[in-house]
Design a protein around this motif. Sequence first.
Motif, PDB file in Angstrom:
ATOM      1  N   SER A   5      -7.790   3.852  -6.487  1.00  0.00           N
ATOM      2  CA  SER A   5      -8.765   5.078  -6.307  1.00  0.00           C
ATOM      3  C   SER A   5      -8.301   6.143  -5.622  1.00  0.00           C
ATOM      4  CB  SER A   5     -10.055   4.472  -5.746  1.00  0.00           C
ATOM      5  OG  SER A   5      -9.712   4.075  -4.325  1.00  0.00           O
TER       6      SER A   5
ATOM      7  N   ASP B  65      -6.414  -1.403  -6.506  1.00  0.00           N
ATOM      8  CA  ASP B  65      -7.172  -0.483  -6.159  1.00  0.00           C
ATOM      9  C   ASP B  65      -6.382   0.757  -6.301  1.00  0.00           C
ATOM     10  OD1 ASP B  65      -9.400   0.565  -3.338  1.00  0.00           O
ATOM     11  OD2 ASP B  65      -8.867   1.698  -5.052  1.00  0.00           O
TER      12      ASP B  65
ATOM     13  N   TYR C 114       0.689  -1.138   0.049  1.00  0.00           N
ATOM     14  CA  TYR C 114       0.041  -0.116   0.006  1.00  0.00           C
ATOM     15  C   TYR C 114       0.797   1.069  -0.027  1.00  0.00           C
ATOM     16  CZ  TYR C 114      -2.953  -3.511   2.268  1.00  0.00           C
ATOM     17  OH  TYR C 114      -3.556  -4.831   2.491  1.00  0.00           O
TER      18      TYR C 114
ATOM     19  N   GLN D   6       1.061  11.526   3.830  1.00  0.00           N
ATOM     20  CA  GLN D   6       0.441  12.110   5.183  1.00  0.00           C
ATOM     21  C   GLN D   6       0.862  13.562   4.986  1.00  0.00           C
ATOM     22  OE1 GLN D   6       2.298  10.676   8.740  1.00  0.00           O
ATOM     23  NE2 GLN D   6       0.496  11.279   9.744  1.00  0.00           N
TER      24      GLN D   6
ATOM     25  N   PHE E 147      -5.139   7.263   1.938  1.00  0.00           N
ATOM     26  CA  PHE E 147      -4.477   5.935   1.015  1.00  0.00           C
ATOM     27  C   PHE E 147      -4.641   6.400  -0.262  1.00  0.00           C
ATOM     28  CE2 PHE E 147      -4.969   1.967  -1.188  1.00  0.00           C
ATOM     29  CZ  PHE E 147      -5.889   2.086  -2.098  1.00  0.00           C
TER      30      PHE E 147
ATOM     31  N   TYR F  79       0.486   5.325   0.902  1.00  0.00           N
ATOM     32  CA  TYR F  79      -0.352   6.334   1.563  1.00  0.00           C
ATOM     33  C   TYR F  79       0.497   7.680   1.554  1.00  0.00           C
ATOM     34  CZ  TYR F  79      -3.067   2.582   3.882  1.00  0.00           C
ATOM     35  OH  TYR F  79      -3.847   1.245   4.218  1.00  0.00           O
TER      36      TYR F  79
ATOM     37  N   GLN G 299      -1.095  -4.249   8.542  1.00  0.00           N
ATOM     38  CA  GLN G 299      -0.410  -3.453   7.793  1.00  0.00           C
ATOM     39  C   GLN G 299       0.671  -3.104   8.527  1.00  0.00           C
ATOM     40  OE1 GLN G 299      -2.262  -0.683   5.314  1.00  0.00           O
ATOM     41  NE2 GLN G 299      -4.006  -1.902   4.854  1.00  0.00           N
TER      42      GLN G 299
ATOM     43  N   GLN H  26      -2.129  15.787   9.933  1.00  0.00           N
ATOM     44  CA  GLN H  26      -3.041  14.855   9.546  1.00  0.00           C
ATOM     45  C   GLN H  26      -2.894  13.290   9.495  1.00  0.00           C
ATOM     46  OE1 GLN H  26      -4.543  16.189   5.652  1.00  0.00           O
ATOM     47  NE2 GLN H  26      -4.360  18.256   6.388  1.00  0.00           N
ATOM     48  N   GLY H  27      -3.929  12.450   9.446  1.00  0.00           N
ATOM     49  CA  GLY H  27      -3.637  11.225   9.442  1.00  0.00           C
ATOM     50  C   GLY H  27      -3.218  10.696   7.880  1.00  0.00           C
ATOM     51  N   PRO H  28      -2.601   9.529   7.736  1.00  0.00           N
ATOM     52  CA  PRO H  28      -2.263   9.276   6.359  1.00  0.00           C
ATOM     53  C   PRO H  28      -3.664   9.167   5.286  1.00  0.00           C
ATOM     54  CG  PRO H  28      -1.110   8.029   7.943  1.00  0.00           C
ATOM     55  CD  PRO H  28      -1.998   8.703   8.650  1.00  0.00           C
TER      56      PRO H  28
ATOM     57  N   SER I 296      -4.007  -9.642   2.120  1.00  0.00           N
ATOM     58  CA  SER I 296      -4.751  -8.217   1.762  1.00  0.00           C
ATOM     59  C   SER I 296      -5.452  -7.920   3.197  1.00  0.00           C
ATOM     60  CB  SER I 296      -5.928  -8.581   0.755  1.00  0.00           C
ATOM     61  OG  SER I 296      -5.349  -8.695  -0.335  1.00  0.00           O
ATOM     62  N   TYR I 297      -5.933  -8.834   3.864  1.00  0.00           N
ATOM     63  CA  TYR I 297      -6.808  -8.415   5.266  1.00  0.00           C
ATOM     64  C   TYR I 297      -6.018  -8.576   6.308  1.00  0.00           C
ATOM     65  CZ  TYR I 297     -10.799  -8.749   2.139  1.00  0.00           C
ATOM     66  OH  TYR I 297     -11.696  -8.254   1.010  1.00  0.00           O
ATOM     67  N   ASN I 298      -4.737  -8.584   6.431  1.00  0.00           N
ATOM     68  CA  ASN I 298      -3.865  -8.740   7.487  1.00  0.00           C
ATOM     69  C   ASN I 298      -3.219  -7.420   8.045  1.00  0.00           C
ATOM     70  OD1 ASN I 298      -2.585 -11.634   5.792  1.00  0.00           O
ATOM     71  ND2 ASN I 298      -3.894 -11.756   7.845  1.00  0.00           N
TER      72      ASN I 298
ATOM     73  N   PHE J 229       4.258  -0.325   8.354  1.00  0.00           N
ATOM     74  CA  PHE J 229       4.705   0.535   7.673  1.00  0.00           C
ATOM     75  C   PHE J 229       6.429   0.957   7.570  1.00  0.00           C
ATOM     76  CE2 PHE J 229       0.771   3.126   6.500  1.00  0.00           C
ATOM     77  CZ  PHE J 229      -0.045   2.381   7.015  1.00  0.00           C
TER      78      PHE J 229
ATOM     79  N   LEU K 153       4.264   7.454   2.685  1.00  0.00           N
ATOM     80  CA  LEU K 153       4.112   6.232   3.343  1.00  0.00           C
ATOM     81  C   LEU K 153       3.893   4.952   2.557  1.00  0.00           C
ATOM     82  CD1 LEU K 153       2.561   7.562   6.638  1.00  0.00           C
ATOM     83  CD2 LEU K 153       5.021   7.093   6.221  1.00  0.00           C
TER      84      LEU K 153
END
Lengths: 113, 109
Positions: free
Chosen positions: A58, A56, A33, A37, A45, A35, A102, A41-43, A98-100, A104, A91
């Motif tokens: 988007s 993805d 992934y 930042q 996507f 991101y 993350q 602010q927060g990161p 995919s669903y585990n 950084f 970042l």
Amino acid sequence: GAGVSQTPSNKVTEKGKYVELRCDPISGHTALYWYRQSLGQGPEFLIYFQGTGAADDSGLPNDRFFAVRPEGSVSTLKIQRTERGDSAVYLCASSLRSYNEQFFGPGTRLTVL
Amino acid sequence: GIQVEQSPPDLILQEGANSTLRCNFSDSVNNLQWFHQNPWGQLINLFYIPSGTKQNGRLSATTVATERYSLLYISSSQTTDSGVYFCAVRADSNYQLIWGAGTKLIIKP
């Protein structure tokens, strides 16, 4: 073991230039992934890869931004015709699947003058 | 899309104090992570906790998924706990993490 690594740690460029940011994920992690930042602010996507393909994209703000992961490991985020508004910390994260969870990297601080 | 709210936005404590940070989210999630961003910007994983309770040393976290909130507890604070604490969630239909605005914690010696 080694964590996620990113290079360079800092990049200063001039408006209109092209930049490449590199991410080396944790070995064996299939999901990657990007991101971005901004200060205070927060990161946010940008793009997600499963293996070699962008599953993805988007979150990419416009067509000046592009990312690749040709061999399913290292990824490069490419920004064309940089603008001052692109200045931020970029970042990279990876997860086993995919669903585990993350994890950084330390980020690349991009400054566009 | 899903909204994530963290409170309080800022917290200043003396060393040795305890604190509770809250994260509310607006829809069901299948992943919730707590991070500590240190003064150098590195995001450090604290907990992966879509539900239930976990503890790691002086830190613990609880997520009540049915009520859409998570709490991070820090006991006996140390100056090295200073930084920004982020909650991030992943909704069922997405792969990316959606982040709160963070809680900025300052621990004074």
